[in-house]
Design an enzyme around this catalytic site. Structure first.
Site, PDB file in Angstrom:
ATOM      1  N   TYR A 130       0.857  -1.184   0.000  1.00 47.36           N
ATOM      2  CA  TYR A 130       0.000   0.000   0.000  1.00 47.36           C
ATOM      3  C   TYR A 130       0.891   1.231   0.000  1.00 47.36           C
ATOM      4  O   TYR A 130       1.779   1.364   0.850  1.00 47.36           O
ATOM      5  CB  TYR A 130      -0.889  -0.019   1.259  1.00 47.36           C
ATOM      6  CG  TYR A 130      -1.828   1.157   1.369  1.00 47.36           C
ATOM      7  CD1 TYR A 130      -2.947   1.263   0.550  1.00 47.36           C
ATOM      8  CD2 TYR A 130      -1.608   2.161   2.316  1.00 47.36           C
ATOM      9  CE1 TYR A 130      -3.818   2.345   0.663  1.00 47.36           C
ATOM     10  CE2 TYR A 130      -2.483   3.235   2.428  1.00 47.36           C
ATOM     11  CZ  TYR A 130      -3.577   3.320   1.609  1.00 47.36           C
ATOM     12  OH  TYR A 130      -4.450   4.386   1.723  1.00 47.36           O
ATOM     13  N   ASP A 135       9.340   2.639  -0.194  1.00 49.43           N
ATOM     14  CA  ASP A 135       8.298   3.313   0.591  1.00 49.43           C
ATOM     15  C   ASP A 135       8.556   2.954   2.042  1.00 49.43           C
ATOM     16  O   ASP A 135       8.203   1.866   2.503  1.00 49.43           O
ATOM     17  CB  ASP A 135       6.918   2.830   0.119  1.00 49.43           C
ATOM     18  CG  ASP A 135       5.782   3.394   0.971  1.00 49.43           C
ATOM     19  OD1 ASP A 135       6.074   3.935   2.054  1.00 49.43           O
ATOM     20  OD2 ASP A 135       4.616   3.279   0.555  1.00 49.43           O
ATOM     21  N   LYS A 167       4.487   9.152   8.757  1.00 44.57           N
ATOM     22  CA  LYS A 167       4.293   8.648  10.130  1.00 44.57           C
ATOM     23  C   LYS A 167       5.259   9.291  11.142  1.00 44.57           C
ATOM     24  O   LYS A 167       5.058  10.409  11.547  1.00 44.57           O
ATOM     25  CB  LYS A 167       4.418   7.131  10.189  1.00 44.57           C
ATOM     26  CG  LYS A 167       3.678   6.404   9.045  1.00 44.57           C
ATOM     27  CD  LYS A 167       2.271   6.011   9.385  1.00 44.57           C
ATOM     28  CE  LYS A 167       1.662   5.142   8.312  1.00 44.57           C
ATOM     29  NZ  LYS A 167       0.234   5.094   8.307  1.00 44.57           N
TER      30      LYS A 167
HETATM   31  N1  HOZ Z   1      -3.601   3.062   6.090  1.00 51.18           N
HETATM   32  C1  HOZ Z   1      -3.332   3.001   7.481  1.00 51.18           C
HETATM   33  C2  HOZ Z   1      -2.783   1.712   7.919  1.00 51.18           C
HETATM   34  N2  HOZ Z   1      -2.048   0.977   7.014  1.00 51.18           N
HETATM   35  C3  HOZ Z   1      -4.549   3.297   8.321  1.00 51.18           C
HETATM   36  C4  HOZ Z   1      -4.712   4.737   8.483  1.00 51.18           C
HETATM   37  C5  HOZ Z   1      -5.738   5.141   9.530  1.00 51.18           C
HETATM   38  O1  HOZ Z   1      -6.850   4.629   9.507  1.00 51.18           O
HETATM   39  O2  HOZ Z   1      -5.420   5.986  10.339  1.00 51.18           O
END
Ligand code: HOZ
Length: 427
Positions: A142, A237, A265
């Site tokens: 992702y 990534d 993050k």
């Molecule tokens: N895409 C995020 C985890 N892989 C989740 C993001 C969220 O819901 O804060």
């Protein structure tokens, strides 16, 4: 009805699905999402005053725990000066220099506001730099929700069963080439079939959005070689792994240097920040010195930069943090092995540093297909079993768990006890 249930009902009236990011809606595990009001260290408190041991840590940023005092202090100080200038500040150079020092493959870096922006910009830069259009991504990885990445994507995209999102045009999708994670031969075939057309290979060097999946020995090295030999930009990534697996991220621990890196993050200490960086020659293609456009009013936001810098500096100056994270997560892993064995559960546990995940009903998980073959129902039941016992796991089997150095061994034991009791109840 408890307060979370009530708030979820109200939220659904005004927010699609009641949440601002799909995984949070608990679709994959069922039930009602828990609404939170505060957190400290590794403990979350919900709106009904129930406490939970937190294993998502805001999906990574809380590596030193929630409300880490130096970050809160920095945030308050920065807010007193301005919440946004939309003009340069000295701190942007200070943090950029620190990032270049910490991450071996970054010579220049551009700040953005999220991991999505970072990856979307990196692909544009790779295309502009190579003058080619296609790129390879891996099934189940992702890279945020920009159009070209929503093809067999991990995280919420699988959780909801829509790995290929409506709204992504055929024109966009045809330039995204897919390979199975950990399959170097497949990558070679794709490169041969698309001679001189591939601008980039983008990969989470340790996948974190289909559970945690480490690269097989030689896989990242093989990608590096293929990219070098075919004028392809290798993009790591590291939105999840950056500053988490080591000061220099996954690139450093596997000793493979990508051409570009995307970050997010942790880099904002819990505030919305992302970044993309890499070789100077490539980054000099970015506007205003180069022709590839990329911009943002809130990019380099002073509060986010101050919090991010405070966190990164602490990680840089205190390497023992990584040893502590390794030891704690290893402790958790060993206890997980014991408890699943006790209940005679076949399970694949994957761990790299302080990222860990488990998939039921399978022996190994090395790629997206393996992750999809796991027993999602048992995960659901365990998720709810531990939730009611005060343990908050990611609400999907297609995510990783994150440990902070505020987790105590006692909390990890409590977590194992919650799993033990849940399995007793379920089986
Ligand atoms: N895409 C995020 C985890 N892989 C989740 C993001 C969220 O819901 O804060």
């Amino acid at each position: 009805m408890n307060k979370s249930e009530l708030l979820f009902e109200q939220a659904q009236l005004y927010i699609p699905g009641g949440v601002n990011s799909p995984v949070r809606a608990f679709k994959s595990v069922g039930g009602t999402p828990v609404f939170f009001k505060s957190a400290k260290g590794s403990v979350l408190t919900d709106v009904d005053d129930k406490n939970y041991i937190d294993f998502i840590g805001s999906w990574g940023p809380m590596i030193l725990g929630h409300c880490h005092p130096p970050i809160i202090k920095a945030l308050k100080e920065a807010a007193d000066s301005s919440t946004s200038f939309g003009a340069p500040t000295e701190l942007e150079t200070t943090i950029a220099k620190l990032i270049c020092e910490m991450v071996p493959s970054i010579e220049k870096v551009r700040m953005v506001n999220s991991g999505t922006e970072a990856c979307m910009s990196a692909i544009r830069v790779a295309r502009g730099y190579t003058n080619k259009e296609k790129f390879i991504k891996f099934e189940g990885c992702y890279h945020g929700h920009a159009d070209p990445f929503l093809i067999k994507a991990g995280s919420g995209a699988i959780t909801l069963g829509t790995p290929n999102s409506p709204g992504v045009t055929r024109g966009t999708a045809q330039d995204t080439l897919l390979a199975p994670f950990n399959d170097l031969e497949a990558v070679k075939r794709i490169i041969d079939q698309n001679k001189d057309e591939i601008a980039a290979i983008i990969i989470e060097p340790v996948a974190g959005n289909m559970g945690c999946i480490p690269p097989k020995k030689g896989f990242l090295e093989g990608l590096r070689e293929l990219c070098t030999n075919n004028n392809i930009v290798l993009i790591f990534d590291e939105v999840m792994t950056g500053f988490r697996l080591s000061k220099g991220g996954a690139g450093q621990i596997y000793n493979v240097k990508p051409d570009m890196v995307t970050l997010g993050k942790i880099i904002g200490g819990g505030l919305p920040v992302g970044a993309f960086g890499g070789k100077e020659e490539i980054m000099n293609m970015v506007a205003p010195i180069g022709p590839i456009y990329q911009a943002g009013t809130l990019s380099g936001n002073p509060i986010a930069m101050k919090c991010g810098y405070t966190l990164l500096k602490e990680l840089n100056d205190s390497p023992e943090i990584y040893e502590e994270l390794e030891n704690k997560t290893n402790y958790l892993e060993q206890k997980l092995i014991e408890v699943f064995k006790k209940h005679k559960q076949q399970v694949a546990i994957n761990r790299v540093g302080s990222m860990i995940s488990f998939h039921f009903g399978v022996d190994k998980v090395e790629n997206f297909d393996d992750a999809c073959n796991a027993d999602a129902n048992l995960f659901k039941e365990v998720f709810h079993g531990v939730l009611k016992r005060g343990v908050y796991f990611a609400p999907s089997a297609f995510e990783s768990l994150f440990i902070s150095n505020t987790h105590t061994l006692e909390q990890l034991d409590q977590t194992i006890d919650a799993i033990d009791k849940s399995l007793e109840e379920i089986l």
